[in-house]
Design a protein around this motif. Sequence first.
Motif, short mmCIF file in Angstrom:
data_model
loop_
_atom_site.label_atom_id
_atom_site.label_comp_id
_atom_site.label_asym_id
_atom_site.label_seq_id
_atom_site.Cartn_x
_atom_site.Cartn_y
_atom_site.Cartn_z
N GLY A 38 -6.58 5.43 -8.51
CA GLY A 38 -7.38 4.21 -8.51
C GLY A 38 -6.85 3.14 -7.60
O GLY A 38 -7.28 1.99 -7.69
N LEU A 39 -5.87 3.44 -6.75
CA LEU A 39 -5.38 2.44 -5.82
C LEU A 39 -6.49 2.03 -4.88
O LEU A 39 -7.25 2.87 -4.38
CB LEU A 39 -4.20 3.00 -5.01
CG LEU A 39 -2.93 3.28 -5.81
CD1 LEU A 39 -1.89 3.88 -4.89
CD2 LEU A 39 -2.42 2.02 -6.45
N GLU A 40 -6.58 0.76 -4.62
CA GLU A 40 -7.63 0.27 -3.76
C GLU A 40 -7.23 0.37 -2.29
O GLU A 40 -6.06 0.23 -1.95
CB GLU A 40 -7.94 -1.19 -4.12
CG GLU A 40 -8.44 -1.35 -5.55
CD GLU A 40 -8.71 -2.81 -5.86
OE1 GLU A 40 -9.14 -3.08 -6.98
OE2 GLU A 40 -8.47 -3.64 -4.99
N HIS A 41 -8.22 0.59 -1.45
CA HIS A 41 -7.96 0.63 -0.02
C HIS A 41 -7.73 -0.78 0.51
O HIS A 41 -8.42 -1.71 0.14
CB HIS A 41 -9.15 1.25 0.72
CG HIS A 41 -8.98 1.24 2.21
ND1 HIS A 41 -8.05 2.02 2.85
CD2 HIS A 41 -9.63 0.51 3.16
CE1 HIS A 41 -8.13 1.80 4.15
NE2 HIS A 41 -9.06 0.89 4.36
N ARG A 42 -6.70 -0.91 1.32
CA ARG A 42 -6.37 -2.21 1.90
C ARG A 42 -7.08 -2.38 3.23
O ARG A 42 -7.14 -1.47 4.04
CB ARG A 42 -4.86 -2.33 2.13
CG ARG A 42 -4.05 -2.29 0.83
CD ARG A 42 -4.19 -3.59 0.09
NE ARG A 42 -3.37 -4.59 0.75
CZ ARG A 42 -3.38 -5.85 0.42
NH1 ARG A 42 -4.16 -6.30 -0.53
NH2 ARG A 42 -2.60 -6.72 1.04
N GLU A 96 -2.93 -6.95 -7.53
CA GLU A 96 -3.17 -6.46 -6.18
C GLU A 96 -1.86 -6.18 -5.46
O GLU A 96 -1.71 -5.17 -4.76
CB GLU A 96 -4.01 -7.48 -5.40
CG GLU A 96 -4.27 -7.12 -3.95
CD GLU A 96 -5.19 -5.91 -3.78
OE1 GLU A 96 -5.38 -5.49 -2.64
OE2 GLU A 96 -5.70 -5.40 -4.81
N ALA A 97 -0.87 -7.08 -5.62
CA ALA A 97 0.42 -6.89 -4.96
C ALA A 97 1.10 -5.62 -5.45
O ALA A 97 1.73 -4.90 -4.66
CB ALA A 97 1.31 -8.11 -5.22
N ILE A 98 0.97 -5.32 -6.73
CA ILE A 98 1.58 -4.10 -7.27
C ILE A 98 0.89 -2.86 -6.72
O ILE A 98 1.54 -1.87 -6.37
CB ILE A 98 1.53 -4.14 -8.81
CG1 ILE A 98 2.49 -5.23 -9.33
CG2 ILE A 98 1.91 -2.79 -9.40
CD1 ILE A 98 2.35 -5.52 -10.80
N ARG A 99 -0.41 -2.91 -6.60
CA ARG A 99 -1.15 -1.78 -6.02
C ARG A 99 -0.72 -1.53 -4.57
O ARG A 99 -0.54 -0.39 -4.14
CB ARG A 99 -2.64 -2.05 -6.08
CG ARG A 99 -3.23 -2.02 -7.49
CD ARG A 99 -4.75 -2.05 -7.45
NE ARG A 99 -5.30 -2.06 -8.79
CZ ARG A 99 -5.71 -3.14 -9.43
NH1 ARG A 99 -5.65 -4.32 -8.84
NH2 ARG A 99 -6.20 -3.06 -10.66
N VAL A 100 -0.54 -2.61 -3.82
CA VAL A 100 -0.13 -2.48 -2.42
C VAL A 100 1.27 -1.90 -2.32
O VAL A 100 1.58 -1.09 -1.44
CB VAL A 100 -0.23 -3.84 -1.71
CG1 VAL A 100 0.36 -3.75 -0.31
CG2 VAL A 100 -1.67 -4.30 -1.65
N LEU A 101 2.17 -2.30 -3.23
CA LEU A 101 3.52 -1.74 -3.22
C LEU A 101 3.48 -0.23 -3.42
O LEU A 101 4.16 0.52 -2.71
CB LEU A 101 4.35 -2.39 -4.34
CG LEU A 101 4.91 -3.77 -4.06
CD1 LEU A 101 5.55 -4.35 -5.32
CD2 LEU A 101 5.95 -3.73 -2.95
N ALA A 102 2.69 0.22 -4.38
CA ALA A 102 2.58 1.66 -4.61
C ALA A 102 1.96 2.35 -3.41
O ALA A 102 2.37 3.45 -3.02
CB ALA A 102 1.75 1.92 -5.87
N GLU A 103 0.98 1.71 -2.80
CA GLU A 103 0.31 2.26 -1.63
C GLU A 103 1.28 2.40 -0.46
O GLU A 103 1.17 3.32 0.36
CB GLU A 103 -0.85 1.36 -1.25
CG GLU A 103 -1.92 2.01 -0.40
CD GLU A 103 -3.12 1.10 -0.22
OE1 GLU A 103 -2.91 -0.07 0.18
OE2 GLU A 103 -4.24 1.52 -0.52
N ALA A 104 2.26 1.50 -0.39
CA ALA A 104 3.23 1.52 0.69
C ALA A 104 4.36 2.52 0.43
O ALA A 104 5.26 2.65 1.26
CB ALA A 104 3.81 0.12 0.89
N GLY A 105 4.32 3.20 -0.72
CA GLY A 105 5.31 4.23 -0.99
C GLY A 105 6.45 3.80 -1.89
O GLY A 105 7.35 4.60 -2.16
#
Length: 329
Positions: free
Chosen positions: A5-9, A115-124
Amino acid sequence: MSEAGLEHRGPGRDGRGRGRRAAEGPAGPHSDVPPPLAPTTTEAQPLEVVVVTGLSGAGKLSAGRVLEDLGWFVVDNLPPALLLPMVELGARGDIRRFAAVVDVRSRAFSSDLQEAIRVLAEAGHRPRVVYVHARDDVLIRRYESVRREHPLQGSGRLIDGIGAERELLTGIAGEADLWVDTSDLNIHQLRATLENAFVREGQTPPLTATVLSFGFKYGLPLDADLVVDARFLPNPHWVPELRPRTGQDPAVRDYVLGQEDAEAFLDRYTDVLRLLVPGYRREGKRYLTLAVGCTGGKHRSVAIAEEFARRLSADGVAATAQHRDLGRE
């Protein structure tokens, strides 16, 4: 935290221009955008990231201090927008475990934090959320004891601010990896809870012991947890061939440890330490200073301190001997 469910940046949202089209592949024939740097020069290692959030007055700062004691790099009152830049800055250095305390002091932060947490996960990276909370009556009592206003209280009542904060935190509370209710916890129990969750391989942090020799004529060590008096043993100072030597010399050590009652004293006090050390660990104590004194801190205390350090090390305690007054005569 699951990455499902991570959102696309969108382009450029991560603050470093990584989302730009130019960074996704070679620039077109008429593009004046320079190619990205080689991955070997910009690659950053993923970090373990813990975000501590929750209700004001519930103990977030105490939780942050516990994580700091456990070896995490901790930043307090970090705005969500700076979470990714701080993590990536640390990733390019020698930081491998990063924790941030984020709360309503940053005001409209809840959706930004998610949102910041989702981006962190998205960044690996590997973000986890610790949500610290407490009952309303406990929070009211804590605020009244320090006579401070709640950050969201405004011109209303204290309970109004607490209620507004609970509502604001509903989203992030539902995504937390660990809930900690501090209503009935003391600081030692809070520490034990976080140690169980975050210490590597589930191991309790080791107790580090310093066995410090000293001379009573120079005063007691102010930081001593336990004090042992070795003056009941005969003083090598009155043995002419031993007087110029120290307790680190084999001849002095053998003289001191060979005295009547020396072995029994060491054995029984070692048993006392074996009883105390597990209790210290349960209470969250990380450092122990055992002070061993004699008259001048040159002979008896030095030899006894060295022996206690050896025995503690044999029992699995990280122990070192230090000699405060050696060489002062």
